[in-house]
Write a protein that holds these residues in place. Structure first.
Motif, PDB file in Angstrom:
ATOM      1  N   CYS A   1       0.835  -1.209   0.000  1.00  0.00           N
ATOM      2  CA  CYS A   1       0.000   0.000   0.000  1.00  0.00           C
ATOM      3  C   CYS A   1       0.866   1.254   0.000  1.00  0.00           C
ATOM      4  O   CYS A   1       0.583   2.218  -0.727  1.00  0.00           O
ATOM      5  N   GLN A   2       1.890   1.247   0.809  1.00  0.00           N
ATOM      6  CA  GLN A   2       2.798   2.393   0.856  1.00  0.00           C
ATOM      7  C   GLN A   2       3.443   2.624  -0.506  1.00  0.00           C
ATOM      8  O   GLN A   2       3.612   3.770  -0.949  1.00  0.00           O
ATOM      9  N   LEU A   3       3.797   1.545  -1.198  1.00  0.00           N
ATOM     10  CA  LEU A   3       4.394   1.672  -2.533  1.00  0.00           C
ATOM     11  C   LEU A   3       3.409   2.308  -3.498  1.00  0.00           C
ATOM     12  O   LEU A   3       3.756   3.265  -4.214  1.00  0.00           O
ATOM     13  N   SER A   4       2.176   1.810  -3.551  1.00  0.00           N
ATOM     14  CA  SER A   4       1.175   2.374  -4.472  1.00  0.00           C
ATOM     15  C   SER A   4       0.919   3.849  -4.177  1.00  0.00           C
ATOM     16  O   SER A   4       0.813   4.669  -5.094  1.00  0.00           O
ATOM     17  N   GLU A   5       0.810   4.186  -2.910  1.00  0.00           N
ATOM     18  CA  GLU A   5       0.560   5.582  -2.534  1.00  0.00           C
ATOM     19  C   GLU A   5       1.725   6.480  -2.940  1.00  0.00           C
ATOM     20  O   GLU A   5       1.526   7.582  -3.466  1.00  0.00           O
TER      21      GLU A   5
ATOM     22  N   GLU B   1      -6.371  -8.877   1.020  1.00  0.00           N
ATOM     23  CA  GLU B   1      -6.207  -7.779   1.976  1.00  0.00           C
ATOM     24  C   GLU B   1      -5.863  -6.480   1.245  1.00  0.00           C
ATOM     25  O   GLU B   1      -6.362  -5.404   1.594  1.00  0.00           O
ATOM     26  N   LEU B   2      -5.044  -6.593   0.234  1.00  0.00           N
ATOM     27  CA  LEU B   2      -4.636  -5.414  -0.532  1.00  0.00           C
ATOM     28  C   LEU B   2      -5.828  -4.801  -1.267  1.00  0.00           C
ATOM     29  O   LEU B   2      -6.021  -3.577  -1.269  1.00  0.00           O
ATOM     30  N   MET B   3      -6.665  -5.636  -1.865  1.00  0.00           N
ATOM     31  CA  MET B   3      -7.841  -5.162  -2.591  1.00  0.00           C
ATOM     32  C   MET B   3      -8.842  -4.495  -1.652  1.00  0.00           C
ATOM     33  O   MET B   3      -9.548  -3.555  -2.038  1.00  0.00           O
ATOM     34  N   ALA B   4      -8.904  -4.980  -0.422  1.00  0.00           N
ATOM     35  CA  ALA B   4      -9.829  -4.403   0.557  1.00  0.00           C
ATOM     36  C   ALA B   4      -9.310  -3.091   1.149  1.00  0.00           C
ATOM     37  O   ALA B   4     -10.069  -2.358   1.780  1.00  0.00           O
ATOM     38  N   THR B   5      -8.039  -2.801   0.910  1.00  0.00           N
ATOM     39  CA  THR B   5      -7.410  -1.628   1.511  1.00  0.00           C
ATOM     40  C   THR B   5      -7.216  -0.491   0.524  1.00  0.00           C
ATOM     41  O   THR B   5      -7.487   0.677   0.843  1.00  0.00           O
ATOM     42  N   LEU B   6      -6.752  -0.807  -0.668  1.00  0.00           N
ATOM     43  CA  LEU B   6      -6.445   0.227  -1.666  1.00  0.00           C
ATOM     44  C   LEU B   6      -7.677   0.614  -2.474  1.00  0.00           C
ATOM     45  O   LEU B   6      -8.529  -0.239  -2.763  1.00  0.00           O
TER      46      LEU B   6
ATOM     47  N   GLY C   1      -9.468   1.271  -6.006  1.00  0.00           N
ATOM     48  CA  GLY C   1      -9.271   0.489  -7.221  1.00  0.00           C
ATOM     49  C   GLY C   1      -8.212   1.045  -8.149  1.00  0.00           C
ATOM     50  O   GLY C   1      -7.453   0.287  -8.769  1.00  0.00           O
ATOM     51  N   PHE C   2      -8.130   2.380  -8.262  1.00  0.00           N
ATOM     52  CA  PHE C   2      -7.187   2.955  -9.212  1.00  0.00           C
ATOM     53  C   PHE C   2      -5.733   2.857  -8.744  1.00  0.00           C
ATOM     54  O   PHE C   2      -4.819   3.089  -9.520  1.00  0.00           O
ATOM     55  N   LEU C   3      -5.511   2.501  -7.481  1.00  0.00           N
ATOM     56  CA  LEU C   3      -4.153   2.296  -6.990  1.00  0.00           C
ATOM     57  C   LEU C   3      -3.795   0.820  -6.859  1.00  0.00           C
ATOM     58  O   LEU C   3      -2.695   0.480  -6.434  1.00  0.00           O
ATOM     59  N   MET C   4      -4.725  -0.045  -7.239  1.00  0.00           N
ATOM     60  CA  MET C   4      -4.494  -1.480  -7.141  1.00  0.00           C
ATOM     61  C   MET C   4      -3.846  -1.978  -8.431  1.00  0.00           C
ATOM     62  O   MET C   4      -4.457  -1.947  -9.499  1.00  0.00           O
ATOM     63  N   PRO C   5      -2.583  -2.420  -8.373  1.00  0.00           N
ATOM     64  CA  PRO C   5      -1.955  -2.943  -9.589  1.00  0.00           C
ATOM     65  C   PRO C   5      -2.621  -4.235 -10.025  1.00  0.00           C
ATOM     66  O   PRO C   5      -3.211  -4.954  -9.201  1.00  0.00           O
ATOM     67  N   LYS C   6      -2.547  -4.531 -11.307  1.00  0.00           N
ATOM     68  CA  LYS C   6      -3.051  -5.809 -11.810  1.00  0.00           C
ATOM     69  C   LYS C   6      -2.107  -6.908 -11.341  1.00  0.00           C
ATOM     70  O   LYS C   6      -0.900  -6.834 -11.574  1.00  0.00           O
ATOM     71  N   VAL C   7      -2.668  -7.893 -10.678  1.00  0.00           N
ATOM     72  CA  VAL C   7      -1.856  -9.000 -10.173  1.00  0.00           C
ATOM     73  C   VAL C   7      -1.851 -10.103 -11.225  1.00  0.00           C
ATOM     74  O   VAL C   7      -2.900 -10.667 -11.564  1.00  0.00           O
TER      75      VAL C   7
END
Length: 338
Positions: free
Chosen positions: A268-272, A309-314, A316-322
């Motif tokens: 999350c810190q990386l995406s932000e 957990e990542l999807m529930a926190t970030l 959508g526009f900051l969620m990288p495609k896994v």
């Protein structure tokens, strides 16, 4: 005035090349610079024979002194675990040995991947191409010509991806020639550059490079490779600002690595931090099972739990495609959650 500007550009260009030449290649020196007791880690040094150590000093400056578990250090420090042969791991996990022309991979229908340079500024220990036969695909203008001829003959190709090694290891003059040649192929409309070099040596983003990308008829996009927020310091932020000013899209792809970025808070810190500085999260790659680095791998259960957990926190526009890349598949494969 023109002469002064030219001199400034030349000085900047020379500066990044000097930093590229002045890298640490001995793990003993790397640990000494970080004030980490060398004697505690002598057993790991032999792994440099499997894959050379190469770390630029601007990247070392971002590492925490005295901490062997620093997430940036762990990406470049050789470990004795690399000698372990693991079932299910391969020297060529993506089966990239079949090139359609010298240094050219055509894995996807409308895109080709061009090996512009065979080397990197930094050697990441988890590199899925650590066993790639670069000696057989070492680029030069003659080999580039072979690749360009293939691209010109296949009008389904609308995008060229510069890869490597790291394509920005090529100097600005060579890149200008290559981009000009691609511009002459009318059915190619996009240029993508996959690079880590400006992250480890920010001075690589020269005024000449920015101007080149701003003025090409191709639509350029730069995809950086950043795995941890600590890699983005003020020198990186300052370096990419001219690209942002020219409205050149900047994306990022990361690799999910055990002990480096395998928790929700870190990702999350990386995406932000990416978004705050004009870079959009693009891909989070599941680990490619390359022989010798199984210690970076994560269990499927751990990955599934982490991504949920990542999807529930970030947002959508900051969620990288896994995604994971599967050899022979016509596209990257999205992760299927349990």
């Amino acid at each position: 005035m023109t002469q002064i500007i030219t001199q400034i550009n030349d000085n900047l260009h020379t500066s990044w090349q000097k930093e590229l030449a002045d890298v640490v290649t001995d793990p003993k020196i790397l640990l000494e610079q970080l004030e980490i007791p060398v004697a505690d880690y002598l057993a790991h040094f032999k792994a440099r024979k499997l894959f050379p150590v190469r770390v630029p000093k601007p990247f070392i400056k971002r590492m925490q002194k005295g901490d062997f578990n620093d997430p940036l250090l762990k990406q470049v420090m050789p470990l004795s675990d690399e000698f372990i042969v693991t079932d299910g791991f391969s020297t060529d996990p993506l089966e990239e040995h079949d090139t359609v022309a010298e240094g050219l991979l055509h894995k996807y229908k409308h895109r080709v991947l061009m090996i512009v340079k065979s080397g990197c500024a930094v050697n990441c220990r988890y590199c899925f191409r650590r066993h790639f036969p670069y000696a057989d695909n070492s680029p030069n203008k003659q080999r580039w010509r072979s690749a360009l001829d293939y691209i010109a003959q296949h009008d389904e190709i609308n995008e060229v991806i510069f890869s490597g090694g790291d394509p920005l290891m090529a100097n600005d003059q060579h890149l200008h020639w290559l981009i000009s040649e691609i511009e002459a192929i009318s059915h190619v409309t996009r240029l993508r550059i996959h690079t880590r070099l400006p992250i480890v040596i920010p001075r690589r983003i020269t005024p000449a490079l920015v101007a080149m990308l701003a003025n090409t008829r191709l639509k350029p996009t730069i995809v950086f490779h950043i795995n941890h927020a600590n890699e983005i310091d003020q020198t990186v932020i300052n370096a990419i600002e001219p690209l942002i000013e020219k409205r050149i899209p900047l994306l990022n792809q990361s690799v999910l690595l055990k002990g480096i970025n395998d928790d929700c808070a870190t990702l999350c810190q990386l995406s932000e931090r990416l978004f705050d500085n004009g870079i959009m999260p693009y891909y989070l790659h599941l680990f490619d099972k390359v022989q010798g680095v199984a210690h970076f791998d994560l269990s499927e259960q751990k990955v599934d739990s982490l991504i949920k957990e990542l999807m529930a926190t970030l947002p959508g526009f900051l969620m990288p495609k896994v995604v994971r890349e599967i050899a022979g598949e016509p596209n990257k494969t999205p992760l299927k959650l349990a």
